[in-house]
Design a protein around this motif. Structure first.
Motif, short mmCIF file in Angstrom:
data_model
loop_
_atom_site.label_atom_id
_atom_site.label_comp_id
_atom_site.label_asym_id
_atom_site.label_seq_id
_atom_site.Cartn_x
_atom_site.Cartn_y
_atom_site.Cartn_z
N ILE A 135 0.86 -1.17 0.00
CA ILE A 135 0.00 0.00 0.00
C ILE A 135 0.90 1.23 0.00
N LEU A 136 0.75 2.06 -1.03
CA LEU A 136 1.65 3.19 -1.22
C LEU A 136 1.06 4.47 -0.64
N ALA A 137 1.93 5.31 -0.11
CA ALA A 137 1.56 6.64 0.35
C ALA A 137 2.52 7.63 -0.29
N THR A 138 2.03 8.37 -1.27
CA THR A 138 2.89 9.32 -1.97
C THR A 138 2.05 10.48 -2.50
N ASN A 139 2.67 11.64 -2.65
CA ASN A 139 1.96 12.79 -3.21
C ASN A 139 2.63 13.29 -4.49
N VAL A 140 3.45 12.43 -5.11
CA VAL A 140 4.10 12.77 -6.38
C VAL A 140 3.97 11.60 -7.34
N LYS A 141 4.03 11.89 -8.61
CA LYS A 141 4.02 10.84 -9.62
C LYS A 141 5.32 10.04 -9.51
N THR A 142 5.19 8.74 -9.40
CA THR A 142 6.35 7.87 -9.18
C THR A 142 6.35 6.73 -10.18
N ASP A 143 7.53 6.40 -10.70
CA ASP A 143 7.68 5.26 -11.60
C ASP A 143 8.19 4.07 -10.80
N TYR A 144 7.60 2.91 -11.03
CA TYR A 144 7.98 1.68 -10.32
C TYR A 144 8.47 0.65 -11.34
N SER A 145 9.56 -0.04 -10.99
CA SER A 145 10.13 -1.03 -11.90
C SER A 145 10.91 -2.05 -11.09
N SER A 146 11.44 -3.06 -11.77
CA SER A 146 12.31 -4.04 -11.13
C SER A 146 13.62 -4.12 -11.92
N THR A 147 14.66 -4.55 -11.24
CA THR A 147 15.98 -4.61 -11.88
C THR A 147 16.24 -5.94 -12.58
N VAL A 148 15.34 -6.91 -12.41
CA VAL A 148 15.52 -8.24 -13.03
C VAL A 148 14.21 -8.66 -13.67
N ASP A 149 14.31 -9.53 -14.65
CA ASP A 149 13.11 -9.91 -15.39
C ASP A 149 12.22 -10.88 -14.64
N TRP A 150 12.71 -11.51 -13.58
CA TRP A 150 11.88 -12.47 -12.87
C TRP A 150 11.00 -11.83 -11.79
N ILE A 151 11.17 -10.55 -11.55
CA ILE A 151 10.29 -9.82 -10.63
C ILE A 151 9.34 -8.95 -11.45
N THR A 152 8.04 -9.10 -11.21
CA THR A 152 7.03 -8.31 -11.91
C THR A 152 6.39 -7.32 -10.93
N VAL A 153 6.29 -6.06 -11.38
CA VAL A 153 5.61 -5.04 -10.56
C VAL A 153 4.45 -4.47 -11.37
N LYS A 154 3.32 -4.26 -10.70
CA LYS A 154 2.14 -3.71 -11.36
C LYS A 154 1.46 -2.73 -10.42
N LEU A 155 1.27 -1.50 -10.90
CA LEU A 155 0.64 -0.45 -10.10
C LEU A 155 -0.85 -0.42 -10.37
N ASP A 156 -1.63 -0.45 -9.30
CA ASP A 156 -3.09 -0.36 -9.40
C ASP A 156 -3.57 0.64 -8.34
N GLY A 157 -3.75 1.88 -8.77
CA GLY A 157 -4.12 2.92 -7.82
C GLY A 157 -2.99 3.17 -6.84
N ASN A 158 -3.26 3.00 -5.55
CA ASN A 158 -2.21 3.16 -4.54
C ASN A 158 -1.67 1.81 -4.07
N LYS A 159 -1.88 0.77 -4.88
CA LYS A 159 -1.39 -0.57 -4.56
C LYS A 159 -0.35 -1.00 -5.58
N LEU A 160 0.76 -1.51 -5.07
CA LEU A 160 1.81 -2.03 -5.94
C LEU A 160 1.90 -3.54 -5.74
N GLN A 161 1.59 -4.28 -6.79
CA GLN A 161 1.63 -5.73 -6.73
C GLN A 161 3.02 -6.21 -7.16
N ILE A 162 3.64 -7.03 -6.32
CA ILE A 162 4.99 -7.56 -6.59
C ILE A 162 4.90 -9.07 -6.63
#
Length: 355
Positions: A135-162
């Motif tokens: 559950i994310l708490a932020t007041n700025v636009k933020t980019d989310y990513s992973s450094t390896v291909d075996w980790i998947t990140v997906k942003l859904d509103g204020n939730k980041l699925q890893i």
């Protein structure tokens, strides 16, 4: 009656004089030649532009602090700022002056940043698949990513699925989930490593005492044998066996003061070989070792999946204690009184998987 009339006249004059004196002593606030028509005074944390307009053009417009950029075009003042990377809001004053030098001040504010990845979740474990939501708490636009291909990140509103599939590579793997905004970056380390992934044969290189005045390199065979998911044996040259603890996704804790072998002295008496903690600045002149039973050295999983010795706790300022040694003891419980000297020291040890 005449005296009364004279007194009344004097009082009347006095009242007039008092009235004039009050009017003459009033403080007159300087007023600019222009008036404020509209004014925005709050900038978003991410930065951008806001405006102030006047009915007549000011002669000058500037800010007290350099983070606020001011542009004057006629009767329009444009205020701009970049991302506020501080957690505190920042405040300054916009100063508008007319040709006479009289000024008007407007307070300008920019909110502080709320940014980062929550560290309440643990992303270090065994080889099991990962599926977690932050559950994310932020007041700025933020980019989310992973450094390896075996980790998947997906942003859904204020939730980041890893998520990550089960680790079936047979070796530790490490990656990071990364959040970025402006020049700011935050990371969460993700590790999949079971004891089975790190068990096996290694070559250990370290510095050791060659004689009373010389340090040189020692090369030793090390094997890590799995006992359970959280217990292992650390065996040096097939002789010394150290029982150590494993935390999935993190590495080993190797406690000081453990008996790892036995021998006999020149009198034929039994001598116990026990582990002691050693400082990385160990030298023939300064044989910095610690005899105890609670001070560990760590053997942690590095970002490349290798095992590295690290200091477990601060022992002394300016020193690191990521080395170990084997010492001789006349009793199973090693103490300063039972210590009979060093058997061998392994200073700044490094492990490499055997081919």
């Amino acid at each position: 009656m005449k005296n009364i009339s004279i007194l009344s006249a004097i009082l009347s004059v006095g009242l007039v004089l008092v009235g004039c004196s009050k009017s003459d002593n009033e403080v007159q606030m300087p007023k600019t030649d222009f008036n404020i028509v509209s004014a925005e005074n709050v900038l978003p944390v991410s930065g951008g532009q806001i405006h102030v307009t006047t009915d007549l053009p000011p002669a000058q417009a500037y800010a007290e602090d350099s983070w606020l950029k001011v542009t004057l075009e006629g009767n329009k003042v444009t205020l701009s700022a970049v991302l506020n990377e501080g957690v505190q809001s920042r405040n300054t004053s916009l100063i508008l002056k007319d040709a006479k030098g009289d000024s008007t001040l407007i307070n300008i504010k920019q909110a502080g940043i709320i940014f980062g990845l929550p560290k309440t979740e643990t992303f270090a474990g065994g080889d099991e698949a990962i599926n977690k939501t932050l559950i994310l708490a932020t007041n700025v636009k933020t980019d989310y990513s992973s450094t390896v291909d075996w980790i998947t990140v997906k942003l859904d509103g204020n939730k980041l699925q890893i998520s990550a599939p089960r680790n079936e590579t047979g070796k530790p793997r490490v990656g990071y989930v990364v959040a970025r905004t402006g020049s700011l970056e935050d990371k969460i380390r993700v590790v999949q490593a079971s004891l089975a992934d790190v068990a096996g044969s290694y070559i250990q290189t370290a510095q050791t005492l060659m004689d009373s005045v010389t340090m040189g390199e020692t090369v030793n065979e090390v094997s890590i044998e799995r006992v359970s998911d959280t217990k292992a044996k650390f065996i040096v040259d097939g002789i010394f066996t150290w029982n150590i603890d494993f935390t999935p996704g993190r590495g080993f804790t190797m406690l000081n003061g453990q008996v790892v072998g036995e021998s006999t002295n020149e009198l034929g008496n039994k001598v116990y070989i026990a582990t002691v903690l050693a400082a990385d600045d160990f030298t023939p002149e300064h044989k910095n070792t610690l005899v105890g039973s609670q001070e560990p050295v760590h053997l942690n999983i590095a970002d490349d999946g290798s095992l590295v010795f690290t200091q477990a706790q601060l022992i002394a300022p300016g020193q690191t204690w990521a080395s170990y040694a084997f010492a001789r003891s006349n009793a199973k419980q090693i103490t300063l009184g039972s210590s009979a000297g060093l058997e061998i020291a392994f200073i700044r040890p490094k492990l490499q998987r055997a081919e």
